[in-house]
Design an enzyme around this catalytic site. Structure first.
Site, mmCIF file in Angstrom:
data_model
loop_
_atom_site.group_PDB
_atom_site.id
_atom_site.type_symbol
_atom_site.label_atom_id
_atom_site.label_comp_id
_atom_site.label_asym_id
_atom_site.label_seq_id
_atom_site.Cartn_x
_atom_site.Cartn_y
_atom_site.Cartn_z
ATOM 1 N N CYS A 128 0.840 -1.195 0.000
ATOM 2 C CA CYS A 128 0.000 0.000 0.000
ATOM 3 C C CYS A 128 0.877 1.247 0.000
ATOM 4 O O CYS A 128 2.106 1.164 0.118
ATOM 5 C CB CYS A 128 -0.928 0.020 1.214
ATOM 6 S SG CYS A 128 -0.030 0.045 2.781
ATOM 7 N N CYS A 136 3.025 1.621 3.026
ATOM 8 C CA CYS A 136 4.240 0.806 2.967
ATOM 9 C C CYS A 136 5.336 1.559 2.220
ATOM 10 O O CYS A 136 6.496 1.580 2.649
ATOM 11 C CB CYS A 136 3.975 -0.522 2.242
ATOM 12 S SG CYS A 136 2.846 -1.636 3.093
ATOM 13 N N ASP A 141 -7.008 13.744 -27.359
ATOM 14 C CA ASP A 141 -6.095 13.702 -28.492
ATOM 15 C C ASP A 141 -6.949 13.870 -29.756
ATOM 16 O O ASP A 141 -8.137 13.544 -29.745
ATOM 17 C CB ASP A 141 -5.384 12.341 -28.488
ATOM 18 C CG ASP A 141 -4.570 12.113 -29.750
ATOM 19 O OD1 ASP A 141 -3.775 12.992 -30.106
ATOM 20 O OD2 ASP A 141 -4.752 11.048 -30.376
ATOM 21 N N ASP A 148 -5.027 7.551 -27.913
ATOM 22 C CA ASP A 148 -4.979 6.225 -28.542
ATOM 23 C C ASP A 148 -3.586 5.808 -28.980
ATOM 24 O O ASP A 148 -3.397 4.688 -29.435
ATOM 25 C CB ASP A 148 -5.903 6.194 -29.765
ATOM 26 C CG ASP A 148 -5.292 6.918 -30.960
ATOM 27 O OD1 ASP A 148 -4.744 8.025 -30.757
ATOM 28 O OD2 ASP A 148 -5.342 6.378 -32.072
ATOM 29 N N ASP A 168 0.631 9.462 -26.653
ATOM 30 C CA ASP A 168 -0.263 9.882 -25.555
ATOM 31 C C ASP A 168 0.093 9.204 -24.232
ATOM 32 O O ASP A 168 -0.490 9.533 -23.198
ATOM 33 C CB ASP A 168 -1.727 9.534 -25.894
ATOM 34 C CG ASP A 168 -2.201 10.201 -27.178
ATOM 35 O OD1 ASP A 168 -1.913 11.394 -27.346
ATOM 36 O OD2 ASP A 168 -2.837 9.525 -27.992
#
Length: 743
Positions: free
Chosen positions: A21, A24, A430, A631, A635
């Site tokens: 986590c 941690c 985009d 896509d 990006d």
């Protein structure tokens, strides 16, 4: 620290084991920073690594010993760090998967015995035997996690799980071995093995889902690294040699042939070709490369061959910088602290305090049966506070939400993004492949002649079929779909930067290219053709001309078409009060034309991959919750940096790996639906938490014996267990209501 500054420093990245986590990660960072000889330590929780800067007097083994003391560890290996991390994550995922499956197998008969054969004497012993491995082997991480938190005087879900299951088990064990203690006092001794084992199994399942999402984090980085070839062809001392990518040096002459990936950054010195640079720009059209032009690692050469001088190698290349920035972006976003952990941090001390107080009060006022009442009621408090419903509150809502998303073409890979999406107030889109289709196609073909159109079309098809220019493919595809067959041509030649020319069988010259080519050949355009060309250019289309020696025969427009649903989706987002931006690597004229057509006023053109992620940071710095929709490989940085990342289903594998959501249909109208789904899911989680706690708020005081002075009622731990079970049923039924909602 001043002494450290003057010494030689070593900077290394190590895989970390044992982190489960954000807390941690914080603990690992803190311990290393306070280790002698360490100047800095930065944990990347997303990739389970830590970058440590330390003096030569401090070795890696000493750092590992410091972490081992608190239950963590470093993997000290000379192998590729990313490879080691991937192996560690894969191994951890398999361990959790195995724990989940086996704890489920062992828990099932315990539940059956507990529900239907609760008075079966032998059943208690069978349940005891089956519960021991579930708790203390498969559930061991919860107990060790609780111990780690206890060292820092903190509590979380692990603490609540360890406490409740441990007490339920010990109480059940005592009642199994020595039931006479309660029987002699007129109390029926109940066991709660099924409660303990079910809690471990359900919450281990939640950990499995988290581990699965986390294991996807590095797959994008591996695919980015895979864009660089492992070997390359270089001319050394006049001899062409194939060498490993690690051996290349600045100044080497690199040879690239058709279809090959460019290995490092540099400048062309001979030959020419078209290179697919969609990794950088996102644009579908390949870019012409000739003498002096820059080329970049990871981009793909098309049909020609060329040589270039290596100018940036190793970590200096643009591709390496993209990989580094994706890593940093994934690690810089500490996961949102789970609401359940926050509640557990408050709830655990309160429940323990109430239980102790209950025991103390009953010992003081309980009279003859003081110890019996004190022990029974304090245990009833802990049993009714069991976190089964609390543990189910989030995962059940998330699982139903994920299923609902899939029904609506929204693939959700990460629960955190589903929880956060409803807060988004800025969306970055985009252009290519997101607002547009991402593929060039012939949109307009206007013939300027009334006679011989069919024969001219056959000549046009023949010329474009011979051309290597990326735009030619769109023309060939469109004409071929009309069942036009090419005629014979001769004397084909490419005119760099302008177009192509060829001769028909009769010897007539034909040209396909831009306006410069027509001017060079003395072919004039009439006012009508000029107007048509200008209109199409303003619509973000590329215009080319087909002409013979004396006149223009046809005007052709080629474009990456805007999806029909894009404008509607953008309008929907704007009506929801969300700011919408468009970023593109394309030129300003094309960007403006597309923005105008879809109703956008906020857009940026000619942006590099790093510019996109910087823009995300800029909006985040203003307090915006940012969703990035893209896509392409270009990006990936921005997707990793954004609060909510969404990829288009037809996009690159890398974009889909980095993104936490994928729109399978690539239809932008699914984005508002995803935000609405997030809102409904989060509402469901909050309602579940209400149902998880309402029984505690009512039941804990009753379990403590608050009604005893009034009507002599004491809550039997068995009834407390039933109330706990009913709260779990309420949570599951409430989560299932989401299935009936309309997005």
């Amino acid at each position: 620290m001043m002494e450290i500054e003057t010494q030689q420093l070593t900077k290394r990245t190590f895989p970390v084991t044992g982190m489960t986590c954000a807390a941690c990660a914080s603990s690992v960072e803190t311990i290393l920073q306070y280790t002698d000889g360490v100047k800095s330590a930065n944990v990347n929780f997303a990739t389970n690594t830590v970058q440590v800067e330390f003096t030569e007097e401090t070795d890696a083994e000493k750092l590992n010993q410091a972490l081992t003391a608190i239950g963590y560890g470093l993997i000290i290996s000379d192998e590729n760090t990313s490879k080691v991390v991937a192996e560690v994550q894969a191994e951890e995922y398999q361990k959790i998967k195995s724990r989940t499956i086996w704890s489920g197998i062992l828990t099932l008969p315990v539940v059956v015995i507990g529900m239907f054969f609760m008075d079966w004497e032998l059943g208690r012993w069978i349940s005891l035997i089956l519960t021991i491995p579930v708790l203390f082997y498969f559930g061991q991480p919860f107990f060790s996690g609780a111990w780690k938190k206890a060292k820092f005087r903190k509590a979380n879900m692990d603490t609540l799980v360890a406490l409740s299951t441990g007490i339920a088990f010990l109480f059940s064990l005592a009642n199994t071995i020595y039931p006479e203690f309660w029987l002699s006092r007129g109390v029926m001794p109940h066991v709660y093995y099924e409660a303990a084992s079910v809690i471990i199994t359900f919450i281990t399942l939640g950990k499995l889902l988290e581990a699965r999402a986390k294991s996807n984090t590095t797959s994008a980085l591996k695919k980015l690294m895979g864009l660089q070839p492992k070997t390359l062809k270089a001319k050394i001392d006049g001899v062409e040699q194939e060498i490993p990518i690690e051996a290349v040096q600045k100044g080497y002459e690199i040879i690239v042939r058709p279809g090959e990936k460019i290995p490092v950054d540099g400048s062309v010195i001979s030959g020419n070709s078209y290179v697919d640079e969609s990794m950088i720009s996102g644009e579908p059209l390949a870019v012409e490369k000739k003498n002096g032009e820059a080329v970049f690692a990871g981009t793909v050469n098309q049909k020609g061959s060329f040589s270039f001088i290596a100018e940036k190698v190793g970590s200096e290349t643009l591709l390496s910088q993209i990989i580094l920035r994706v890593q940093e972006a994934q690690g810089s976003k500490a996961p949102v602290q789970k609401l359940v952990d926050k509640i557990a941090g408050i709830f655990v001390p309160i429940v323990i305090s109430i239980s102790i107080l209950t025991f103390a009060v009953w010992m003081f006022v309980g009279g003859y049966n003081a110890f019996t009442h004190a022990l029974m009621n304090s245990i009833a408090v802990l049993v009714i506070a069991c976190p089964c419903a609390l543990g189910l509150a989030t995962p059940t809502a998330i699982m139903v939400g994920v299923g609902k998303g899939a029904e609506n073409n929204i693939l959700i890979k990460d629960a955190e993004s589903l929880e956060l999406a409803h807060k988004v107030n800025a969306v970055i889109l985009d252009k290519t492949g997101t607002i547009t289709s991402g593929k060039t196609s012939l949109t307009n073909l206007k013939w300027a002649t009334e006679n011989g159109e069919e024969e001219y079309a056959r000549i046009l098809l023949a010329i474009e079929s011979a051309s290597e220019h990326p735009l030619a493919e769109a023309v060939v595809k469109a004409l071929s779909e009309k069942n036009i067959s090419p005629t014979s041509i001769q004397g084909f030649q490419s005119i760099t930067g302008n177009g192509v020319e060829a001769k028909s069988e009769s010897g007539s010259h034909y040209y396909v290219g831009n306006q410069k080519l027509l001017s060079a050949k003395g072919i004039e355009l009439d006012s009508d053709s000029l107007t048509t060309a200008e209109t199409w250019r303003n619509e973000a289309k590329t215009v080319i001309f087909f002409a013979n020696e004396s006149e223009v025969l046809a005007i052709i427009a080629i474009a990456d078409q805007i999806k029909e649903s894009s404008k509607v989706a953008i309008e929907t987002l704007k009506t929801q009060g969300i700011d919408v931006y468009m970023l593109t690597g394309d030129n300003a004229q094309t960007a403006k034309a597309v923005a105008d057509q879809v109703g956008l006023t906020n857009f940026k053109a000619e942006v590099m991959p790093s510019d996109k992620s910087d823009f995300v940071k800029e909006l985040q710095a203003k307090g915006k919750i940012v969703a990035m929709v893209g896509d392409g490989i270009n990006d990936s940085e921005a997707l990793a940096q954004a609060d909510v990342s969404i990829a288009m289903g037809h996009g690159s594998d890398i974009a889909m790996d980095v993104a936490k959501m994928t729109i399978i249909s690539s239809d932008l109208q699914a984005i508002p639906k995803a935000f609405n789904l997030s809102k409904l899911t989060v509402n469901g989680i909050h309602q579940n938490l209400f149902w998880a706690f309402i029984y505690n708020l009512i039941g804990i005081p009753i379990a403590a014996g608050i009604l005893y002075p009034i009507n002599g009622f004491l809550l039997d731990p068995m009834i407390a267990g039933a109330a706990m079970a009913f709260s779990s049923v309420s949570v599951v039924l409430n989560s299932l209501r989401l299935k009936t909602k309309k997005l």
